[in-house]
Motif scaffolding. Sequence first.
Motif, PDB file in Angstrom:
ATOM      1  N   UNK A 228       0.826  -1.206   0.000  1.00 55.26           N
ATOM      2  CA  UNK A 228       0.000   0.000   0.000  1.00 55.26           C
ATOM      3  C   UNK A 228       0.864   1.260   0.000  1.00 55.26           C
ATOM      4  N   UNK A 229       2.078   1.127   0.517  1.00 51.76           N
ATOM      5  CA  UNK A 229       2.940   2.307   0.673  1.00 51.76           C
ATOM      6  C   UNK A 229       3.688   2.673  -0.608  1.00 51.76           C
ATOM      7  N   UNK A 245       6.657  12.099   5.448  1.00 44.94           N
ATOM      8  CA  UNK A 245       6.944  12.700   6.759  1.00 44.94           C
ATOM      9  C   UNK A 245       6.067  12.141   7.860  1.00 44.94           C
ATOM     10  N   UNK A 246       5.744  13.019   8.807  1.00 43.38           N
ATOM     11  CA  UNK A 246       5.012  12.593  10.004  1.00 43.38           C
ATOM     12  C   UNK A 246       3.708  11.869   9.665  1.00 43.38           C
ATOM     13  N   UNK A 247       3.018  12.316   8.620  1.00 42.23           N
ATOM     14  CA  UNK A 247       1.735  11.700   8.261  1.00 42.23           C
ATOM     15  C   UNK A 247       1.951  10.235   7.881  1.00 42.23           C
ATOM     16  N   UNK A 248       2.995   9.974   7.119  1.00 43.54           N
ATOM     17  CA  UNK A 248       3.294   8.590   6.732  1.00 43.54           C
ATOM     18  C   UNK A 248       3.725   7.773   7.946  1.00 43.54           C
ATOM     19  N   UNK A 249       4.528   8.393   8.802  1.00 41.77           N
ATOM     20  CA  UNK A 249       4.994   7.682  10.010  1.00 41.77           C
ATOM     21  C   UNK A 249       3.786   7.296  10.875  1.00 41.77           C
ATOM     22  N   UNK A 251       0.702   6.811   9.937  1.00 39.69           N
ATOM     23  CA  UNK A 251      -0.042   5.727   9.286  1.00 39.69           C
ATOM     24  C   UNK A 251       0.623   4.384   9.608  1.00 39.69           C
ATOM     25  N   UNK A 252       1.949   4.340   9.468  1.00 42.74           N
ATOM     26  CA  UNK A 252       2.662   3.075   9.712  1.00 42.74           C
ATOM     27  C   UNK A 252       2.563   2.650  11.180  1.00 42.74           C
TER      28      UNK A 252
END
Length: 560
Positions: A228-229, A245-249, A251-252
Motif C-alpha cells: 500500500x505504501x 513525513x510525520x503523516x506517513x509515520x 499511518x505506519x
Amino acid sequence: MIILGIHEGHDAGAAIVKDGEILSAVNEERLVRKKLFMGVPRNSIIECMRIAKLSPDKIDKVAIAGILGTMAPPGWENISFKKKIYQFICNYTPFPKTHFFINLQRALFRSFRNKSVEKYIRSIGIDAPIEYVDHHKCHAASTYYTSGKEECLIITSDGSGDGVSSSVYIGKDNELRLLKEFPTFHSIAYYYGYITQIAGFKMFRHEGKIMGLAAYGNPQKVYKIFEKCFSFKDGRPVNNLGVIGETAINFLKRSLRNVSMEDYSAALQKRTEDVISKYIDYYVKEKKIYDVAVAGGLFANVKVNQRVLELPAVNSLFIHPHMGDGGIAVGAALAVSAAEMANEGNGLKPYKLKNVYFGPSYSNDEILEAIENNKLKGEYIRDIERYVAEKLEDGKVVGYFDGRMEYGPRALGNRSIFADPTDTSINKWLNKRLRRTEFMPFAPSILDTAAPDYYENYISGRYPAQFMTITFNTTKEAQKARAVIHVDNTTRPHVVSKQSNPRYYKILENYRELTGLPLFVNTSFNIHEEPIVCSPDSAIKSYLNGIVDVLVMGNWVLER
Ligand SMILES: [Fe+2]
C-alpha cells in the motif's frame, strides 16, 4: 587538472581528484570524531590537500556537491526555519510530486544555498572557480567512473537530494546522460527511514539494523501494508500512500501496532527488494544494458544488492564503495573532472578501483610517538603478519591499524578489528564489548582464491565483494566459519586480493596456514556510535577502553 570535491551535508567530506584519479578522500566524522558530521568539512579539506601534497593555489577547480544544499528530511529535529518551509512544501503541497516541479523547486530554493563552504575555501586561499553539481549526478558519477564499465545503466536511490530521490542515467562514451529523475515525494528510502525510527532507532543512521532484523521475521504477515505504501509502476517508483513525513509515520505506526519488529522489518525488506528489483529489471530490459552501477544511501542495503545481482537480466552489478552521501564529494569531483577532460580530449574512461585507501597514514615513528605520549610501552615486531595470525589463532581480539585509512562506511583491513570466525557466541560477547546492538552477524575478510568455493554467484559479484557492499548465499564449504553467516545463510564478505592490500593478504595467508581457514572476522575499529578510528591516538583510546586484547599499529604492538 586538479579538482577539490566538497560535500557539506549528511556525512560531510572532501576529496582531491587529479585527471580522474582519486588522490585523497576523507570524511569529516573521522577527524572531528562525530559520527556522520554535517557542516563545512574544514578539517577534511585541509587533510585532503595535505595527503595529496598540494597547496591551495594548486587547485584548478572546486566541485561542491548539491545545488540546493542539504534540506531537511521529514522527521528531522532541530532544523532551521528555511528548512521547515521546505519540509512543509514537501509534505503538504502537490508541487514536488512531478518532474516539472523538481526544476521549479530547484529554481525556488537555489537562493537558499548556504554559502559557508565558499567563504571557507576563500579564507584558506583557494581562488579556483567553483561549480555546484546536482546531488544525484554526484552519486551517478561516483559509481559510473569507478565501475570499470564503459557502458552501463546507472540507478541512484536515496532519501532525498536536490528534490530528487532516485534517478536513471546511462553511462556511455565516458559521459553521463540523465534519463529520468523521480522526486523526493516518491522516495523509497524514506519508508526505510520511517520504519527505522518507529523501531526506536535513528533514521538515516541505523537502517542496517532493520535489514539485519528482517532475516528473523516472516515477511508475509504485513507485506500488504508496504504494498500500500510504495511500488514501481509504469517505469517509476511511486509513493502510493500520497503523504510523506510525520503523516506517513503515523499511518505506519497505526498499521503496525500489534506487529513484531522482526515481522515488519522482514516485510519492509522484502518489499524494498521486490520494488528495486522490478525497477532495475525494467530499465535493464528497456535499454538493453545489462551491466548496472548503483549509488545512493538505499544501496547500503547489501541484501537489496544481492537480489539485484541475482536478476537473470543483470550481467554485473557495481555499488560505489561509499554509496551514501559520504561519497558525493568524490562524485562531484569525478563529474567535474570528467567534464573538464571531455573538453580537453576523450574524457574520463571508467576504471576499476584497486582499493579505497584514500585517507591519512602514519609512519612507525609517528605511531611510536603516540604510544610514548600515552605513557605506554610498545613492542616492535618484524614479522607482524605472522604475529597477527598467531594472536587470532590464540582466540585474541586484535585491533589492527595500518596504512592509509579506508574511504567509506566499511573497514577494509586498515582500521579493523579481527577475531575468530568459528566462535558462534562472538556475536553476543564482541557486540557487547563494542557496545553495539547488531542483528547482522560479523562479516569476514577472505582470500580471493577461496571465495569462489565459499559463495554462490560469486564471480559476477567479485568486484563489489572487494568493498563489502553485497551479500552472497553461502556454500557447504563456508559453514566451517559459522560465526560470519546470518540465519538466512547469507554473508557479507570482504574479499582480499594480493594487489588490493599485500600486507593484509599475507596475514590471511598466515592464518590459513595455522588454522586451515582462509578467513576471519573483520569488523570496523570503533565502538557503537563512534566513527571508525583514524589516528594512532584514537586507536590507543579504544585499546585503553578494553575493546581489543591486542593493538597492532604498523609494526608496533600493545598487549595487555
Ligand atoms: Fe544522497
